[in-house]
Scaffold this active site. Structure first.
Site, PDB file in Angstrom:
ATOM      1  N   TYR A   1     -17.323  14.891 -16.660  1.00  0.00           N
ATOM      2  CA  TYR A   1     -17.695  13.502 -16.466  1.00  0.00           C
ATOM      3  C   TYR A   1     -18.780  13.396 -15.383  1.00  0.00           C
ATOM      4  CZ  TYR A   1     -17.114   8.541 -15.501  1.00  0.00           C
ATOM      5  OH  TYR A   1     -17.338   7.202 -15.320  1.00  0.00           O
TER       6      TYR A   1
ATOM      7  N   ARG B   1       0.832  -1.217   0.000  1.00  0.00           N
ATOM      8  CA  ARG B   1       0.000   0.000   0.000  1.00  0.00           C
ATOM      9  C   ARG B   1       0.864   1.263   0.000  1.00  0.00           C
ATOM     10  NH1 ARG B   1      -1.846   1.866   4.324  1.00  0.00           N
ATOM     11  NH2 ARG B   1      -2.308  -0.106   5.348  1.00  0.00           N
TER      12      ARG B   1
HETATM   13  C1  LIG Z   1     -14.079   7.825 -17.148  1.00  0.00           C
HETATM   14  C2  LIG Z   1     -13.738   9.198 -16.788  1.00  0.00           C
HETATM   15  C3  LIG Z   1     -13.431   9.542 -15.481  1.00  0.00           C
HETATM   16  C4  LIG Z   1     -13.496   8.547 -14.344  1.00  0.00           C
HETATM   17  O1  LIG Z   1     -12.518   7.545 -14.463  1.00  0.00           O
HETATM   18  P1  LIG Z   1     -12.691   6.067 -13.909  1.00  0.00           P
HETATM   19  O2  LIG Z   1     -11.405   5.411 -14.298  1.00  0.00           O
HETATM   20  O3  LIG Z   1     -13.909   5.469 -14.554  1.00  0.00           O
HETATM   21  O4  LIG Z   1     -12.870   6.158 -12.427  1.00  0.00           O
HETATM   22  C5  LIG Z   1     -13.058  10.854 -15.218  1.00  0.00           C
HETATM   23  N1  LIG Z   1     -13.009  11.775 -16.186  1.00  0.00           N
HETATM   24  C6  LIG Z   1     -13.312  11.478 -17.459  1.00  0.00           C
HETATM   25  C7  LIG Z   1     -13.240  12.547 -18.504  1.00  0.00           C
HETATM   26  C8  LIG Z   1     -13.697  10.190 -17.811  1.00  0.00           C
HETATM   27  O5  LIG Z   1     -14.004   9.907 -19.083  1.00  0.00           O
END
Ligand SMILES: *Cc1c(COP(=O)(O)O)cnc(C)c1O
Length: 404
Positions: free
Chosen positions: A119, A66
């Site tokens: 997102y 970790r």
């Molecule tokens: C998918 C995505 C995220 C989140 O990432 P994860 O790996 O799914 O947790 C954040 N920002 C953008 C622009 C994304 O496309």
């Protein structure tokens, strides 16, 4: 290190994080799955423990997985190179990375600014206040006037998910003044955009997308200066949002083809945009710099290309979008993006479902919108599938129109 920095991005993709292979006598990254490491010299072990808990990039002994893992450190080093950053910290997902960033800056103030759209889950995390930081959503023009003494971060995403709207990173940095700016650059990849060079303090990627590139690893990375990386590593060690070494290996496995994948997918996207604009089922196409001359100029200045994502709006609205999702055969109807294969999904019904309907409406996420993540297949095969699916959408509408 200085020698390596001279290479072009496509060469960096292939070689970054692999500089010691000749010395090690290997041709692929070693994978270290140890959860714990022997400590025969207690004084040295204690010194390593203190260093790693304090956020050091490495120590004589990794002590416990970790705190440090050499396979993860290797891909971090590679991605730091690609972003021309001092450091990079990897997490178990993009959201874990964003969470760590919020916890790290939270120590400097309980307020932040962010620009929509972004997102869906990031929007949800920020608007929920779950991590104890109050987020105000603003436009770029409002940033300077909304900065408070306790504003700890300005977060933007460009190109934005899912509308492909662009944000002027230099303008945001200027407006933010001494407040650090973080840019989610997932859609652009380090190949097309380098926010740190434009003054951003942090660049975030959901490495699940283009960096991994093959739809088989969930990961998040943040590239930044070493001092900021140290704070992020402290949080990662304390909260446990680490990237598993197998995932780190897969992520590193994806990097050598990153530039090649982006170039090919982008060329496909450029062609598909032109064809989509001609199709009778399509009401609008969104692609960086396509609809707004100011965005086009910004795109030229800020990005090396327009990227591999397209948003399209169906004349048939939600029903039309659903018909396309049903009809695609080669293209996969699925969330996520940045994979070698082409994916299509409905933001209002899936990725951006967590936003309330009014916010979706205001930020341009319409019921008839589909987001297309273009892959590296032959473009004529992609168009054939897309065209038949769009035709199917028109066919579904006809009986509705006849009945009305
Ligand atoms: C998918 C995505 C995220 C989140 O990432 P994860 O790996 O799914 O947790 C954040 N920002 C953008 C622009 C994304 O496309």
């Amino acid at each position: 290190m200085e020698v390596v920095m001279r290479y072009a991005p496509s060469t960096q993709c292939v070689h970054a994080g692999r500089e010691d292979f000749a010395d090690l006598g290997v041709h692929a990254p070693p994978v270290d799955l140890s959860t714990t490491y022997p400590v025969h010299d207690l004084d040295a072990g204690t010194a390593s423990f203190d260093a790693l808990v304090g956020g050091a990039a490495h120590a004589g002994n990794p002590i416990y997985a970790r705190l440090h893992n050499p396979t993860v450190a290797r891909v971090e080093q590679a991605i730091a190179r690609l972003e021309q950053a001092e450091a990079c910290v990897a997490f178990s997902s993009g959201m874990a990375g964003l969470s760590a960033l919020l916890l790290a800056v939270r120590q400097h103030g309980g307020h932040m600014l962010a620009v929509r759209p972004m997102y869906g889950t990031a929007d949800h995390l920020l608007s929920s206040g779950l991590l104890g930081i109050e987020c105000e959503f603003v436009t770029v023009d409002q940033i300077a006037s909304r900065i408070r003494p306790d504003t700890a971060l300005v977060l933007v995403e460009t190109p934005a998910n899912p509308t492909l709207a662009l944000i002027d990173i230099e303008a945001v940095v200027a407006a933010a003044g001494s407040v650090p700016v973080a840019v989610d650059s997932t859609f652009a990849t380090p190949i097309l955009q380098q926010p740190l060079a434009l003054g951003a303090r942090y660049v975030l990627h959901s490495a699940t997308k283009f960096l991994g590139g093959h739809g088989d690893v969930i990961a998040g990375v943040i590239a930044c200066a070493e001092a900021d990386a140290k704070a992020l590593r402290q949080i990662r060690a304390a909260t446990g949002a680490l990237l598993h070494p197998w995932a780190a290996y897969l992520l590193h496995r994806g990097l050598p083809t990153l530039a090649l994948r982006v170039e090919r997918a982008e060329a496909n996207a450029e062609t598909l945009v032109q064809r989509l604009l001609q199709h009778p089922a399509v009401a609008a196409v969104h692609y960086p710099g396509l609809n707004d001359p100011r965005d086009a100029a910004l795109c030229k200045r800020q990005m090396r290309g327009r990227g591999c994502l397209i948003a399209l709006e169906l004349l048939g609205g939600q029903a039309g979008a659903a018909a396309v999702m049903r009809a695609v055969q080669l293209i996969t109807p699925a969330v996520s993006l940045g994979s070698v294969d082409t994916l299509i999904q409905h933001p209002a019904g899936l990725t951006h479902r967590v936003l309330d309907a009014e916010t979706r409406e205001r930020t341009g996420i319409t019921p008839g919108m589909l987001r297309l993540s273009v892959g590296i297949e032959a473009v004529d095969d992609l168009w054939a599938d897309l065209a038949q699916a769009l035709n199917a959408a028109i066919a579904t509408e006809l009986p509705l129109k006849a009945a009305a």
